[in-house]
Design a protein around this motif. Structure first.
Motif, PDB file in Angstrom:
ATOM      1  N   MET A 111       0.849  -1.306  -0.081  1.00  0.00           N
ATOM      2  CA  MET A 111       0.046   0.027  -0.007  1.00  0.00           C
ATOM      3  C   MET A 111       0.910   1.156  -0.031  1.00  0.00           C
ATOM      4  O   MET A 111       2.121   1.251   0.387  1.00  0.00           O
ATOM      5  N   ALA A 112       0.293   2.312  -0.567  1.00  0.00           N
ATOM      6  CA  ALA A 112       1.182   3.400  -0.589  1.00  0.00           C
ATOM      7  C   ALA A 112       0.442   4.719  -0.692  1.00  0.00           C
ATOM      8  O   ALA A 112      -0.746   4.915  -0.982  1.00  0.00           O
ATOM      9  N   TRP A 113       1.173   5.806  -0.525  1.00  0.00           N
ATOM     10  CA  TRP A 113       0.638   7.188  -0.771  1.00  0.00           C
ATOM     11  C   TRP A 113       1.324   7.960  -1.547  1.00  0.00           C
ATOM     12  O   TRP A 113       2.667   7.799  -1.645  1.00  0.00           O
TER      13      TRP A 113
ATOM     14  N   TYR B  14      10.240   5.845   2.179  1.00  0.00           N
ATOM     15  CA  TYR B  14       9.761   7.122   2.155  1.00  0.00           C
ATOM     16  C   TYR B  14      10.426   7.969   1.086  1.00  0.00           C
ATOM     17  O   TYR B  14      11.789   7.542   0.910  1.00  0.00           O
ATOM     18  N   ALA B  15       9.899   8.926   0.443  1.00  0.00           N
ATOM     19  CA  ALA B  15      10.613  10.032  -0.211  1.00  0.00           C
ATOM     20  C   ALA B  15      11.723  10.827   0.690  1.00  0.00           C
ATOM     21  O   ALA B  15      11.288  11.085   1.739  1.00  0.00           O
ATOM     22  N   ASP B  16      12.651  10.976   0.136  1.00  0.00           N
ATOM     23  CA  ASP B  16      13.690  12.004   0.800  1.00  0.00           C
ATOM     24  C   ASP B  16      13.025  13.204   1.596  1.00  0.00           C
ATOM     25  O   ASP B  16      13.237  13.444   2.448  1.00  0.00           O
ATOM     26  N   SER B  17      12.147  13.745   0.842  1.00  0.00           N
ATOM     27  CA  SER B  17      11.556  15.088   1.150  1.00  0.00           C
ATOM     28  C   SER B  17      10.532  14.904   2.383  1.00  0.00           C
ATOM     29  O   SER B  17      10.207  15.901   3.069  1.00  0.00           O
TER      30      SER B  17
ATOM     31  N   ALA C  80       4.808   9.570   8.432  1.00  0.00           N
ATOM     32  CA  ALA C  80       4.890   8.078   8.839  1.00  0.00           C
ATOM     33  C   ALA C  80       3.519   7.320   8.260  1.00  0.00           C
ATOM     34  O   ALA C  80       2.616   7.897   8.296  1.00  0.00           O
ATOM     35  N   ILE C  81       4.010   6.342   7.381  1.00  0.00           N
ATOM     36  CA  ILE C  81       3.008   5.499   6.868  1.00  0.00           C
ATOM     37  C   ILE C  81       2.783   4.405   7.912  1.00  0.00           C
ATOM     38  O   ILE C  81       3.687   3.820   8.649  1.00  0.00           O
ATOM     39  N   SER C  82       1.563   3.842   7.918  1.00  0.00           N
ATOM     40  CA  SER C  82       1.080   2.812   8.844  1.00  0.00           C
ATOM     41  C   SER C  82      -0.204   2.196   8.227  1.00  0.00           C
ATOM     42  O   SER C  82      -0.733   2.609   7.170  1.00  0.00           O
ATOM     43  N   ARG C  83      -0.328   0.668   8.588  1.00  0.00           N
ATOM     44  CA  ARG C  83      -1.603   0.044   8.050  1.00  0.00           C
ATOM     45  C   ARG C  83      -2.121  -0.731   9.165  1.00  0.00           C
ATOM     46  O   ARG C  83      -1.297  -1.407  10.046  1.00  0.00           O
ATOM     47  N   ASP C  84      -3.604  -1.140   8.903  1.00  0.00           N
ATOM     48  CA  ASP C  84      -4.148  -1.937   9.818  1.00  0.00           C
ATOM     49  C   ASP C  84      -4.632  -2.912   8.979  1.00  0.00           C
ATOM     50  O   ASP C  84      -5.968  -2.857   8.111  1.00  0.00           O
TER      51      ASP C  84
ATOM     52  N   GLU D 188       3.964  11.461  -7.576  1.00  0.00           N
ATOM     53  CA  GLU D 188       4.909  11.024  -7.076  1.00  0.00           C
ATOM     54  C   GLU D 188       4.970  10.294  -5.787  1.00  0.00           C
ATOM     55  O   GLU D 188       3.981  10.449  -5.259  1.00  0.00           O
ATOM     56  N   LEU D 189       5.839   9.098  -5.546  1.00  0.00           N
ATOM     57  CA  LEU D 189       5.659   8.444  -4.353  1.00  0.00           C
ATOM     58  C   LEU D 189       5.991   9.280  -3.190  1.00  0.00           C
ATOM     59  O   LEU D 189       7.196   9.710  -3.309  1.00  0.00           O
ATOM     60  N   VAL D 190       5.383   8.982  -2.214  1.00  0.00           N
ATOM     61  CA  VAL D 190       5.677   9.829  -0.826  1.00  0.00           C
ATOM     62  C   VAL D 190       6.042   8.627   0.081  1.00  0.00           C
ATOM     63  O   VAL D 190       6.992   9.001   0.846  1.00  0.00           O
ATOM     64  N   ALA D 191       5.286   7.663   0.356  1.00  0.00           N
ATOM     65  CA  ALA D 191       5.573   6.529   1.203  1.00  0.00           C
ATOM     66  C   ALA D 191       4.932   5.370   0.871  1.00  0.00           C
ATOM     67  O   ALA D 191       3.778   5.155   0.288  1.00  0.00           O
ATOM     68  N   SER D 192       5.445   4.123   1.173  1.00  0.00           N
ATOM     69  CA  SER D 192       5.062   2.896   0.862  1.00  0.00           C
ATOM     70  C   SER D 192       5.072   1.840   2.064  1.00  0.00           C
ATOM     71  O   SER D 192       6.186   2.082   2.897  1.00  0.00           O
ATOM     72  N   ILE D 193       4.199   1.025   2.011  1.00  0.00           N
ATOM     73  CA  ILE D 193       4.252  -0.089   3.209  1.00  0.00           C
ATOM     74  C   ILE D 193       3.861  -1.263   2.699  1.00  0.00           C
ATOM     75  O   ILE D 193       2.893  -1.538   1.953  1.00  0.00           O
ATOM     76  N   THR D 194       4.801  -2.389   3.137  1.00  0.00           N
ATOM     77  CA  THR D 194       4.647  -3.764   2.633  1.00  0.00           C
ATOM     78  C   THR D 194       3.587  -4.500   3.704  1.00  0.00           C
ATOM     79  O   THR D 194       3.187  -3.793   4.603  1.00  0.00           O
ATOM     80  N   GLN D 195       2.934  -5.611   3.033  1.00  0.00           N
ATOM     81  CA  GLN D 195       2.056  -6.379   4.017  1.00  0.00           C
ATOM     82  C   GLN D 195       2.717  -6.567   5.387  1.00  0.00           C
ATOM     83  O   GLN D 195       1.762  -6.539   6.457  1.00  0.00           O
ATOM     84  N   SER D 196       3.901  -6.969   5.380  1.00  0.00           N
ATOM     85  CA  SER D 196       4.731  -7.073   6.785  1.00  0.00           C
ATOM     86  C   SER D 196       5.136  -6.048   7.604  1.00  0.00           C
ATOM     87  O   SER D 196       5.601  -5.824   8.361  1.00  0.00           O
TER      88      SER D 196
END
Length: 120
Positions: A34-36, A59-62, A68-72, A46-54
């Motif tokens: 999942m990503a923003w 994160y983008a350097d900027s 902070a990206i998180s998921r439930d 452009e990609l801001v942040a991504s997170i895998t299932q685990s």
């Protein structure tokens, strides 16, 4: 059908915080990465942040150290906590997810976007 719906955007002063949420719904078998992303006027998405299932994040350097990206996984949600916001963070923010639907079709989905505006 599978849908991603974002919420939480708005207008904030520089230095402030916002929390974006994205909910996945529909006939979903599993959700992988999942990503923003963000897209400012006249610029490419452009990609801001991504997170895998685990839970592995990128994160983008900027935005490192500020976002902070998180998921439930149980709730099929992904979040983006945005702190120390800057005017240059102003953009439409899109949620993205790689989803296997109930028919085992694997594809990338996008939300409709939510506007984030940071005033100086």
């Amino acid at each position: 059908q599978v849908q991603l719906v974002e919420s939480g955007g708005g207008l904030v002063q520089a230095g402030g915080s916002l929390r974006l949420s994205c909910a996945a719904s529909g006939p979903i078998s599993s959700i992988n990465d999942m990503a923003w992303y963000c897209q400012a006027p006249g610029k490419q998405r452009e990609l801001v942040a991504s997170i895998t299932q685990s839970g592995i994040t990128k994160y983008a350097d900027s935005v490192k150290g500020r976002f902070a990206i998180s998921r439930d996984n149980a709730e099929r949600m992904v979040y983006l906590q945005m702190n120390s916001l800057k005017p240059e963070d102003t953009a439409v923010y899109y949620c993205s997810a790689r989803i296997v639907d109930s028919g085992y079709l694997y594809q990338n989905y996008w939300g409709q976007g939510t506007q984030v505006t940071v005033s100086s």
